[in-house]
Design an enzyme around this catalytic site. Sequence first.
Site, mmCIF file in Angstrom:
data_model
loop_
_atom_site.group_PDB
_atom_site.id
_atom_site.type_symbol
_atom_site.label_atom_id
_atom_site.label_comp_id
_atom_site.label_asym_id
_atom_site.label_seq_id
_atom_site.Cartn_x
_atom_site.Cartn_y
_atom_site.Cartn_z
ATOM 1 N N ASN A 101 0.791 -1.228 0.000
ATOM 2 C CA ASN A 101 0.000 0.000 0.000
ATOM 3 C C ASN A 101 0.825 1.280 0.000
ATOM 4 O O ASN A 101 0.334 2.334 -0.434
ATOM 5 C CB ASN A 101 -0.944 0.011 1.204
ATOM 6 C CG ASN A 101 -2.189 -0.827 0.963
ATOM 7 O OD1 ASN A 101 -2.525 -1.129 -0.182
ATOM 8 N ND2 ASN A 101 -2.867 -1.223 2.033
ATOM 9 N N LEU A 339 -3.724 -9.531 5.262
ATOM 10 C CA LEU A 339 -3.344 -9.088 3.918
ATOM 11 C C LEU A 339 -2.043 -8.288 3.906
ATOM 12 O O LEU A 339 -1.587 -7.858 2.838
ATOM 13 C CB LEU A 339 -4.468 -8.253 3.298
ATOM 14 C CG LEU A 339 -5.795 -8.998 3.056
ATOM 15 C CD1 LEU A 339 -6.823 -8.062 2.421
ATOM 16 C CD2 LEU A 339 -5.593 -10.224 2.168
ATOM 17 N N HIS A 340 -1.462 -8.015 5.074
ATOM 18 C CA HIS A 340 -0.122 -7.429 5.150
ATOM 19 C C HIS A 340 0.004 -6.115 4.399
ATOM 20 O O HIS A 340 1.056 -5.844 3.776
ATOM 21 C CB HIS A 340 0.918 -8.446 4.650
ATOM 22 C CG HIS A 340 0.732 -9.809 5.228
ATOM 23 N ND1 HIS A 340 0.001 -10.789 4.580
ATOM 24 C CD2 HIS A 340 1.106 -10.333 6.409
ATOM 25 C CE1 HIS A 340 -0.045 -11.872 5.343
ATOM 26 N NE2 HIS A 340 0.606 -11.623 6.455
ATOM 27 N N CYS A 341 -1.065 -5.311 4.416
ATOM 28 C CA CYS A 341 -1.061 -4.016 3.686
ATOM 29 C C CYS A 341 -0.718 -4.227 2.210
ATOM 30 O O CYS A 341 -0.123 -3.340 1.585
ATOM 31 C CB CYS A 341 -0.086 -3.022 4.314
ATOM 32 S SG CYS A 341 -0.491 -2.566 5.999
ATOM 33 N N ALA A 342 -1.052 -5.378 1.679
ATOM 34 C CA ALA A 342 -0.681 -5.686 0.299
ATOM 35 C C ALA A 342 -1.832 -6.371 -0.441
ATOM 36 O O ALA A 342 -1.681 -7.497 -0.932
ATOM 37 C CB ALA A 342 0.574 -6.560 0.279
#
Length: 384
Positions: A101, A339-342
Amino acid sequence: MDDIVYLDHGATSWPKPPQVVDAVADALAEYGGNPGRGAHRLALATARMIHGARRDLAGFLGVDDARDLLFQPGCTQALNLMLRGLIAPGDRVVTTSIEHNAVARPLNLLAREGVDVVVVAADETGTVSAQAIAAALAQAPTRAVVFQHASNLTGAIQPVAEIVAAAHAAGALALVDGAQAGGHLDVQLSSLRVDAWACSGHKGMLGPQGIGVLYLAPDCRPAPLVTGGTGGGSSADAQQPDVRPDRYEAGTPNTPGIAGLGAAARFLAQDADVQRAEERRLARRLHEGILAIGGFRVLGPGPDVPRVPIVSAVHERLDADRLAFVLDREWGVAVRAGLHCAPWAHESLGTAATGALRFGVGWRNTDAHIETALSALARLVGEA
């Protein structure tokens, strides 16, 4: 906190080396003056510390001129400076489907302002080929290629030198997100020929949170993201100074953070190759162990392919968030799920609906930590 098996170094490294902790404490206790804002001994001591930290970081990251290495409040801020300062409405940008992100969201805003953002798909391992980038560049004049050095989801290391060459051959800038690469890889920025490279201080670099760096090639001149006082040139006029680093470091700097990051660079420089080899060995053991449990898909390249020490896995029927919760509560194993900022990266790999369980290996991990995590994971799967 000795009972924690900390495997969340992909989010932030912990614990910090004692030298980093001491440097932060010393900055607060011994020389808290405001650099460039006075000629008394505390202000001068702080200025000298910042100069030394910049020089040590430049040496560690292979930057020829330390003035090209800028302190920023983190990788996200550095990426925003890079992107907002170099890309304007009407430009065309090529990026990849594996970005997180800190790149995806600024590019999304730029797209709404009139930038043409072209997304090149990563392959099933989360790797983007230079040939695919070159093919996208061949379709239209392009201002910049924006891409990550290494994935925060799969650990895949992108072919940076080849992508930089493809970008420059097409007359485009090569702008790199190095958040997961710094410290974990031998990065030599001046010889890599990137135009800009941003990095977190608190991940593989082992520094405190709230500090990061941005490297700008000598001829790369983005517009400043933040303007204001720099402690120098105040009598000239209201224009932002033209010289580096002042041009891009407005405001009172994060002195404790810079002190800690400088100490981290000196610590890493002592035996970085040995440390990196150990991280890769432990990550490979983790990767192979998860596959041996059964029922898991490990994202990214196979265990024999070099990666930064991140291993993410998806179980065929068990929820990643639930696994992470129980690992922490019952075995003291700290990992990150979701989602790991991804979200782009998860969509690219077909895991947007499930997320993944991410293990991030770091400098203080041991074989015992890896075996504890694998044993706990096997028990969880067996009991479910």
